[in-house]
Design a protein around this motif. Structure first.
Motif, PDB file in Angstrom:
ATOM      1  N   GLY A  61      15.876  27.011 -33.653  1.00  0.00           N
ATOM      2  CA  GLY A  61      16.504  25.827 -34.217  1.00  0.00           C
ATOM      3  C   GLY A  61      17.359  25.148 -33.164  1.00  0.00           C
ATOM      4  O   GLY A  61      17.092  25.250 -31.973  1.00  0.00           O
ATOM      5  N   PHE A  62      18.395  24.447 -33.583  1.00  0.00           N
ATOM      6  CA  PHE A  62      19.272  23.706 -32.671  1.00  0.00           C
ATOM      7  C   PHE A  62      18.434  22.814 -31.750  1.00  0.00           C
ATOM      8  O   PHE A  62      18.655  22.750 -30.546  1.00  0.00           O
ATOM      9  N   LYS A  63      17.480  22.128 -32.349  1.00  0.00           N
ATOM     10  CA  LYS A  63      16.504  21.306 -31.639  1.00  0.00           C
ATOM     11  C   LYS A  63      17.137  20.283 -30.692  1.00  0.00           C
ATOM     12  O   LYS A  63      16.585  19.964 -29.648  1.00  0.00           O
ATOM     13  N   GLN A  64      18.314  19.753 -31.063  1.00  0.00           N
ATOM     14  CA  GLN A  64      18.932  18.675 -30.286  1.00  0.00           C
ATOM     15  C   GLN A  64      19.803  19.173 -29.134  1.00  0.00           C
ATOM     16  O   GLN A  64      20.309  18.367 -28.361  1.00  0.00           O
ATOM     17  N   GLU A  65      20.001  20.481 -29.012  1.00  0.00           N
ATOM     18  CA  GLU A  65      20.894  21.016 -27.991  1.00  0.00           C
ATOM     19  C   GLU A  65      20.318  20.853 -26.584  1.00  0.00           C
ATOM     20  O   GLU A  65      19.113  20.993 -26.376  1.00  0.00           O
ATOM     21  N   PRO A  66      21.178  20.582 -25.604  1.00  0.00           N
ATOM     22  CA  PRO A  66      20.720  20.444 -24.215  1.00  0.00           C
ATOM     23  C   PRO A  66      20.579  21.806 -23.531  1.00  0.00           C
ATOM     24  O   PRO A  66      21.313  22.138 -22.592  1.00  0.00           O
ATOM     25  N   LEU A  87       8.450  16.439 -30.220  1.00  0.00           N
ATOM     26  CA  LEU A  87       9.184  17.664 -29.880  1.00  0.00           C
ATOM     27  C   LEU A  87       9.823  17.611 -28.504  1.00  0.00           C
ATOM     28  O   LEU A  87      10.737  18.371 -28.212  1.00  0.00           O
ATOM     29  N   LEU A  88       9.309  16.746 -27.651  1.00  0.00           N
ATOM     30  CA  LEU A  88       9.698  16.788 -26.245  1.00  0.00           C
ATOM     31  C   LEU A  88      11.019  16.084 -25.981  1.00  0.00           C
ATOM     32  O   LEU A  88      11.297  15.026 -26.508  1.00  0.00           O
TER      33      LEU A  88
END
Length: 169
Positions: A107-112, A130-131
């Motif tokens: 999860g935490f898809k938006q994390e850098p 997704l990229l």
């Protein structure tokens, strides 16, 4: 990031098989003597304690933190109602860095953070959705037109080989 451990995200859309793949990858990493911690993000209200248990009743009585311990494991539950949003760096810093080599994040898809994106054909999403600049590889069930390293999502040993190479580079 304050966490001293390497962090690798496993990102995908719901139904792609993040948990299924992780259940296969984690034991294979352990076989290679890579000690893994895991942070799993859930969008659901969750409670690891059960109504009627003493720890549940004491926590509900107002304890801000409750640590439940046995000889086999312990768990720290922290009430965070005022927290505006989850802070991955803070959560990762809660791990014992001396007992792990790697933290995997589901999860935490938006994390850098560096991520492996999982993609399955036919799930009504494009791989491009997704990229982001932090995706370092794609695990998929089809060949994709991308310069990123491609892994077979159905061959967890290949995913593990990539993770080990990334970890020790």
């Amino acid at each position: 990031m304050n966490c001293t451990l390497p962090i690798l995200g496993i990102t995908a859309y719901s139904g792609t098989g993040k948990t299924t793949l992780l259940k296969q990858v984690i034991p294979l990493l352990r076989q290679q003597h890579i000690r893994v911690g895991l942070i799993k993000h859930t969008h659901h209200t969750m409670d690891i304690d059960k109504p009627g248990k003493d720890s549940y009743e004491l926590r509900k009585a107002g304890a801000a933190q409750t640590l439940v311990a046995s000889q086999q494991r312990w768990a720290l539950m922290t009430e965070t109602p005022a927290l505006p949003e989850l802070d991955l760096d803070y959560l990762a810093s809660r791990f014992d860095a001396n007992s792990l080599d790697l933290i995997l994040v589901e999860g935490f898809k938006q994390e850098p953070i560096p991520k492996i994106a999982l993609y399955r054909n036919g799930l009504n999403h494009t791989v491009d959705q997704l990229l982001d600049p932090y995706v370092i590889a794609i695990a998929s069930d089809i060949a994709l037109a991308t310069p990123l390293p491609q892994l077979d999502i159905n061959r967890p040993e290949k995913v593990v080989a990539f993770i080990a190479e990334w970890l020790y580079q």
